[in-house]
Design an enzyme around this catalytic site. Structure first.
Site, PDB file in Angstrom:
ATOM      1  N   TYR A 123    -107.385  95.657  19.595  1.00 28.97           N
ATOM      2  CA  TYR A 123    -107.394  95.469  21.051  1.00 28.97           C
ATOM      3  C   TYR A 123    -106.628  94.203  21.406  1.00 28.97           C
ATOM      4  O   TYR A 123    -106.852  93.160  20.804  1.00 28.97           O
ATOM      5  CB  TYR A 123    -108.831  95.332  21.560  1.00 28.97           C
ATOM      6  CG  TYR A 123    -109.317  96.579  22.269  1.00 28.97           C
ATOM      7  CD1 TYR A 123    -108.614  97.075  23.361  1.00 28.97           C
ATOM      8  CD2 TYR A 123    -110.468  97.233  21.855  1.00 28.97           C
ATOM      9  CE1 TYR A 123    -109.049  98.221  24.011  1.00 28.97           C
ATOM     10  CE2 TYR A 123    -110.910  98.376  22.501  1.00 28.97           C
ATOM     11  CZ  TYR A 123    -110.186  98.866  23.590  1.00 28.97           C
ATOM     12  OH  TYR A 123    -110.600  99.994  24.236  1.00 28.97           O
ATOM     13  N   GLU A 181    -105.759  93.134  25.012  1.00 23.62           N
ATOM     14  CA  GLU A 181    -105.571  92.983  26.458  1.00 23.62           C
ATOM     15  C   GLU A 181    -104.933  91.639  26.795  1.00 23.62           C
ATOM     16  O   GLU A 181    -105.313  90.606  26.225  1.00 23.62           O
ATOM     17  CB  GLU A 181    -106.910  93.053  27.204  1.00 23.62           C
ATOM     18  CG  GLU A 181    -107.336  94.453  27.507  1.00 23.62           C
ATOM     19  CD  GLU A 181    -108.454  94.887  26.617  1.00 23.62           C
ATOM     20  OE1 GLU A 181    -108.443  94.457  25.441  1.00 23.62           O
ATOM     21  OE2 GLU A 181    -109.316  95.634  27.092  1.00 23.62           O
ATOM     22  N   ASP A 223     -85.137 104.977  37.592  1.00 27.17           N
ATOM     23  CA  ASP A 223     -85.963 105.562  36.538  1.00 27.17           C
ATOM     24  C   ASP A 223     -84.968 106.194  35.574  1.00 27.17           C
ATOM     25  O   ASP A 223     -84.452 107.287  35.816  1.00 27.17           O
ATOM     26  CB  ASP A 223     -86.901 106.619  37.140  1.00 27.17           C
ATOM     27  CG  ASP A 223     -87.745 107.305  36.080  1.00 27.17           C
ATOM     28  OD1 ASP A 223     -87.400 107.198  34.883  1.00 27.17           O
ATOM     29  OD2 ASP A 223     -88.745 107.956  36.436  1.00 27.17           O
ATOM     30  N   THR A 264     -88.986 105.920  29.904  1.00 29.60           N
ATOM     31  CA  THR A 264     -89.748 106.258  28.702  1.00 29.60           C
ATOM     32  C   THR A 264     -88.902 105.819  27.517  1.00 29.60           C
ATOM     33  O   THR A 264     -87.726 105.466  27.674  1.00 29.60           O
ATOM     34  CB  THR A 264     -90.002 107.772  28.593  1.00 29.60           C
ATOM     35  OG1 THR A 264     -88.763 108.459  28.758  1.00 29.60           O
ATOM     36  CG2 THR A 264     -90.985 108.249  29.639  1.00 29.60           C
ATOM     37  N   LYS A 289     -86.953 109.745  24.785  1.00 33.60           N
ATOM     38  CA  LYS A 289     -85.991 110.812  25.081  1.00 33.60           C
ATOM     39  C   LYS A 289     -84.666 110.480  24.376  1.00 33.60           C
ATOM     40  O   LYS A 289     -84.633 110.473  23.152  1.00 33.60           O
ATOM     41  CB  LYS A 289     -85.850 110.973  26.599  1.00 33.60           C
ATOM     42  CG  LYS A 289     -87.174 111.390  27.273  1.00 33.60           C
ATOM     43  CD  LYS A 289     -87.001 111.658  28.744  1.00 33.60           C
ATOM     44  CE  LYS A 289     -88.256 112.229  29.373  1.00 33.60           C
ATOM     45  NZ  LYS A 289     -89.180 111.203  29.895  1.00 33.60           N
ATOM     46  N   ARG A 338     -93.293 108.014  21.752  1.00 35.12           N
ATOM     47  CA  ARG A 338     -93.694 108.279  23.131  1.00 35.12           C
ATOM     48  C   ARG A 338     -94.180 106.971  23.738  1.00 35.12           C
ATOM     49  O   ARG A 338     -94.985 106.262  23.139  1.00 35.12           O
ATOM     50  CB  ARG A 338     -94.844 109.300  23.174  1.00 35.12           C
ATOM     51  CG  ARG A 338     -94.559 110.575  22.446  1.00 35.12           C
ATOM     52  CD  ARG A 338     -95.459 111.684  22.906  1.00 35.12           C
ATOM     53  NE  ARG A 338     -94.970 112.180  24.162  1.00 35.12           N
ATOM     54  CZ  ARG A 338     -93.918 113.005  24.264  1.00 35.12           C
ATOM     55  NH1 ARG A 338     -93.281 113.423  23.196  1.00 35.12           N
ATOM     56  NH2 ARG A 338     -93.515 113.419  25.434  1.00 35.12           N
TER      57      ARG A 338
END
Ligand code: DSN
Length: 428
Positions: A60, A62, A207, A234, A237, A243
């Site tokens: 974790y 954060e 985008d 992203t 692609k 991903r």
């Protein structure tokens, strides 16, 4: 097929969860023995896969490097700093947030960073190639912000109606003018977007999810070079990474702070550190000279497919392609619905997706179009000759929907092609 380099052993999984092991093996075989033409998909390197399967997934983290809410961050800070530095270098900007889990959350965080509820976004119409997150009424963001659409002036050339865009921008006074798409096959005139944005006092955001790799490889223009404020993307692609999503800010520290706050704690909790590390690995690959060559070949291969579709009189939206994808009106040209086309092509080993076209007389679940592209087959080593052949095979299949013998022959040819071009495992 034994010679595919994506064949991984998974020996522990095999004994401890046979059902999932079996599904993964099935997917490996499907990917190896067929051709992937969905333009938003690609094959990652073994290094990226190994990173995704690393112990970083246990942690974790954060917060951001140097400012976390949990202890034990000496290695995760290194990972995130490397990812951010490489992203900034790749896209020539000052700030990078590499925590967005994917493209849709990256866009949501970007909206909240730059706007207040009720503000307006000018985004490309979904049916003209825009993306769901740019204002489709089906998305929750349309309950928070006001989305107004723009589109193409000429469906046969793909030219965007920049005069209408300016007029709408003056009338609607958007906070954001959004340039980007998921089913549009031309390059955008970024200079015009920035001109209009400055005239009406709106942020310009690109985008670039579909073309991130083309931009990184220098084969397409970088919106930042024309003065765009923010880019979302992203990483899986054309960029050929894991991903995931990312938000880049050209040079404004205030915007970068707003973006960071909007991602965490605004929208997300703990960042997925194994994904972030895999993004860093992919960025390193994309910074290599061979990646430039790869992206040039993606474009050449798409042109080779375009040539065949032209020659055989299949209508392409925007008249063809200047990027990695083609949107073909198979219903208008061959009287085959998009859904049937997708299904029959899947059966011969060609995976692509049905897609709405502008002014589509049909429904989203059975539209007029198919969308396909060259990023994945180019990774596999296909050149123009092989891509032209695949284009012929797509049309042959659609012209012989009920001819079992022809389809069998095509399936065999696709199988042989796939065998001759195994999925590579390294790009360095
Ligand atoms: N689903 C992606 C695509 O296929 O283009 C966009 O998010």
């Amino acid at each position: 097929m034994d010679d595919t380099t994506i064949n991984m052993e998974h020996s522990r999984l095999k004994t401890e969860d046979a059902a999932i092991y079996k599904a993964i093996k099935g997917e490996e075989k499907r990917q190896a023995e067929g051709l992937e033409l969905i333009p938003s998909e690609n094959y990652v390197s073994r290094a990226v896969l190994e990173t995704l399967g690393s112990v970083l997934t246990n942690k974790y983290s954060e917060g951001y490097p140097g400012k976390r809410y949990y202890g034990g961050q000496e290695f995760t800070d290194d990972v995130e700093n490397l990812a951010r530095d490489r992203a900034r270098k790749l896209f020539n900007c000052k700030y990078a947030n590499v925590q967005p889990l994917s493209g849709a959350p990256a866009n949501v965080a970007m909206f909240f960073a730059l706007m207040k509820p009720g503000d307006t976004v000018l985004g490309m119409d979904l049916s003209h190639g825009g993306h769901l997150t740019h204002g489709s009424p089906a998305t929750v963001m349309t309950k928070v912000f006001n989305f107004v659409r723009y589109g193409m002036k000429d469906l046969e050339t793909g030219e965007i109606d920049y005069d209408a865009l300016l007029k709408t921008a003056k009338k609607e006074k958007p906070k954001i003018i959004l340039a980007g798409y998921s089913a549009y096959s031309r390059e955008l005139d970024y200079e015009k977007f920035v001109e209009i944005g400055r005239e009406v006092g709106a942020y310009t955001v690109a985008d670039m999810a579909h073309v991130a790799g083309l931009i990184a490889g220098g084969s397409h223009k970088n919106p930042f070079d024309y003065g765009f404020d923010v880019i979302t993307t992203t990483t899986h692609k054309t960029l050929r990474g894991p991903r995931g999503g990312m938000i880049l800010v050209r040079n404004s520290e205030d915007l970068a702070k707003a973006v960071n706050k909007a991602v965490f704690p605004g929208l997300q909790g703990g960042p997925h550190m194994s994904q972030i590390a895999a993004k860093a690995v992919c960025f390193k690959e994309a910074l290599s000279p061979s990646f430039k060559k790869y992206t040039k070949q993606i474009l050449k291969n798409a042109k080779a497919m375009e040539k065949v579709f032209h020659a055989r009189n299949i209508r392409m939206l925007a008249g063809g392609t200047s990027n990695h994808l083609i949107l073909a009106d198979v219903f208008g040209s061959l009287n085959v619905g998009g859904k049937d086309a997708q299904t029959v092509l899947d059966k011969v080993g060609i995976t692509l997706n049905m897609n709405m076209i502008a002014n589509d007389p049909r429904k989203p679940m059975d539209p007029s179009g198919i969308r396909f592209g060259t990023p994945a087959i180019t990774t596999r080593g296909f050149g123009e000759k092989e891509c032209a052949r695949v284009a012929e095979l797509i049309i042959d299949t659609l012209e012989n929907m009920d001819d079992a013998n022809t389809k069998k022959k095509i399936r065999y040819e696709i199988f042989e092609l796939s065998k001759n071009f195994p999925i590579p495992d390294s790009f360095v």
